[in-house]
Design an enzyme around this catalytic site. Structure first.
Site, PDB file in Angstrom:
ATOM      1  CB  SER A   9       2.350   9.428  11.936  1.00  0.00           C
ATOM      2  OG  SER A   9       1.735   8.319  12.558  1.00  0.00           O
ATOM      3  CG  HIS A  34       0.144   9.198   8.120  1.00  0.00           C
ATOM      4  ND1 HIS A  34       0.051   8.842   6.795  1.00  0.00           N
ATOM      5  CD2 HIS A  34       0.510   8.072   8.787  1.00  0.00           C
ATOM      6  CE1 HIS A  34       0.356   7.561   6.663  1.00  0.00           C
ATOM      7  NE2 HIS A  34       0.633   7.055   7.858  1.00  0.00           N
ATOM      8  CG  ASP A  36      -0.173   5.238  10.948  1.00  0.00           C
ATOM      9  OD1 ASP A  36      -0.039   4.956   9.746  1.00  0.00           O
ATOM     10  OD2 ASP A  36       0.607   5.997  11.556  1.00  0.00           O
ATOM     11  CG  MET A  38      -1.983  -0.114  12.697  1.00  0.00           C
ATOM     12  SD  MET A  38      -0.569  -0.261  13.797  1.00  0.00           S
ATOM     13  CE  MET A  38       0.442   1.099  13.211  1.00  0.00           C
ATOM     14  CG  HIS A  73      -0.885   3.897   6.359  1.00  0.00           C
ATOM     15  ND1 HIS A  73       0.371   3.868   6.941  1.00  0.00           N
ATOM     16  CD2 HIS A  73      -0.940   2.828   5.525  1.00  0.00           C
ATOM     17  CE1 HIS A  73       1.022   2.814   6.473  1.00  0.00           C
ATOM     18  NE2 HIS A  73       0.260   2.170   5.621  1.00  0.00           N
ATOM     19  CG  MET A  75      -0.866  -0.278   7.928  1.00  0.00           C
ATOM     20  SD  MET A  75       0.275   0.404   9.135  1.00  0.00           S
ATOM     21  CE  MET A  75      -0.632   1.869   9.615  1.00  0.00           C
ATOM     22  CG  MET A 144       4.814   0.959   3.983  1.00  0.00           C
ATOM     23  SD  MET A 144       4.159   2.290   5.024  1.00  0.00           S
ATOM     24  CE  MET A 144       4.901   1.908   6.625  1.00  0.00           C
ATOM     25  CG  ASP A 178       4.247   5.927   7.112  1.00  0.00           C
ATOM     26  OD1 ASP A 178       4.756   6.400   8.153  1.00  0.00           O
ATOM     27  OD2 ASP A 178       3.160   5.306   7.097  1.00  0.00           O
TER      28      ASP A 178
HETATM   29  C1  DX5 Z   1       3.993   2.538  10.856  1.00  0.00           C
HETATM   30  C2  DX5 Z   1       3.097   3.686  10.523  1.00  0.00           C
HETATM   31  C3  DX5 Z   1       3.757   4.994  10.519  1.00  0.00           C
HETATM   32  C4  DX5 Z   1       4.338   5.419  11.837  1.00  0.00           C
HETATM   33  C5  DX5 Z   1       5.461   6.361  11.561  1.00  0.00           C
HETATM   34  O1  DX5 Z   1       3.326   1.368  10.607  1.00  0.00           O
HETATM   35  O2  DX5 Z   1       2.533   3.502   9.242  1.00  0.00           O
HETATM   36  O3  DX5 Z   1       2.890   6.003  10.016  1.00  0.00           O
HETATM   37  O4  DX5 Z   1       3.408   6.039  12.665  1.00  0.00           O
HETATM   38  O5  DX5 Z   1       6.044   6.679  12.759  1.00  0.00           O
HETATM   39  P1  DX5 Z   1       7.531   7.211  12.897  1.00  0.00           P
HETATM   40  O6  DX5 Z   1       7.584   8.518  12.164  1.00  0.00           O
HETATM   41  O7  DX5 Z   1       7.699   7.333  14.341  1.00  0.00           O
HETATM   42  O8  DX5 Z   1       8.428   6.189  12.267  1.00  0.00           O
HETATM   43 ZN    ZN Z   2       1.472   5.203   8.345  1.00  0.00          ZN
END
Ligand code: DX5
Ligand code: ZN
Length: 222
Positions: A9, A34, A36, A38, A73, A75, A144, A178
């Site tokens: 990620s 990956h 993310d 947001m 991903h 969010m 999750m 994740d």
């Molecule tokens: C959290 C994200 C994850 C996050 C995981 O909302 O969706 O992808 O980056 O990070 P680690 O591996 O540090 O928990």
């Molecule tokens: Zn994620």
């Protein structure tokens, strides 16, 4: 059998060196990146969006025989709105949150119509059963293992029954976990039947990411 897919990620990357760090992960054996996204509304944090994915795709063009897959991903509160932009920016898979849409069936169709793979995520408080009607049309389900919004949180082992349940019903489905994955938690996830492993903090702080990625892969293969 489903194959192991290791997806660092990039949320855990130093964004000042994002391009280099992404190359480093692929060079260390990552299958996917990956990404993310947001929006500060669906989750209480803002990360990155389509312009950065566009830049990363320029830096890492699609190339036959090379891993260049961008696992996005999303969010975000209005997942329908961003499908065209993520497709245009160079995403490969679009993971929306079940909790963020009124019509997941229509959204899966919209995603596929834009040439993207479609995946659906559930937050820790969401029942796994909501995925059953969708599963046959999905390329991946994401369970999750932390509350979405931040990297570096503690892995929730009590989510593993959801993964076991999905694996028993859908032997061929890509099942992603994740949040909080690394050397100490991979056994739980792999034994439950997860095959797509997101690892942010663990990959980006590892002294030798290639060692960690091989280890994660070997646990899923076992
Ligand atoms: C959290 C994200 C994850 C996050 C995981 O909302 O969706 O992808 O980056 O990070 P680690 O591996 O540090 O928990
Ligand atoms: Zn994620």
């Amino acid at each position: 059998m489903v194959k192991p897919i290791i997806a660092p990620s990039i949320l855990a990357s130093d964004f000042a060196h994002l391009g280099c760090n992404c190359h480093k992960m692929y060079d260390s054996g990552a299958d996917w990146l990956h990404i993310d996204v947001m929006d500060g509304h669906f989750v209480p944090n803002i990360s990155l969006g389509p312009p950065i994915i566009t830049s990363l795709r320029k830096e890492i063009p699609r190339e036959e025989g090379k891993p260049t897959f961008f696992d996005c991903h999303m969010m975000v509160s209005e997942p329908e709105k961003w499908v065209p932009e993520i497709a245009k920016a160079g995403g490969d898979q679009y993971t929306f949150h079940y909790e963020s849409t009124k019509d997941p069936v229509a959204l899966v169709k919209l995603i596929k119509d834009h040439g993207l793979k479609a995946a659906c995520a559930i937050k820790p408080g969401t029942d796994v059963g909501v995925l059953y009607p969708l599963a046959e049309s999905l390329d991946m389900a994401l369970v999750m293992t932390v509350e979405p919004g931040f990297g570096g949180q503690k892995f929730m082992k009590d989510m593993m029954p959801k993964v076991e349940d999905l694996r028993s019903k859908y032997p061929q489905l890509n099942i992603q976990v994740d949040g909080g994955l690394g050397e100490a938690t991979i056994d739980d996830a792999a034994n439950a039947g997860a095959n797509v492993i997101v690892a942010g903090t663990s990959c980006f702080t590892a002294p030798d990411p290639s060692k960690l990625i091989s280890l994660l892969r070997s646990k899923v293969e076992d």
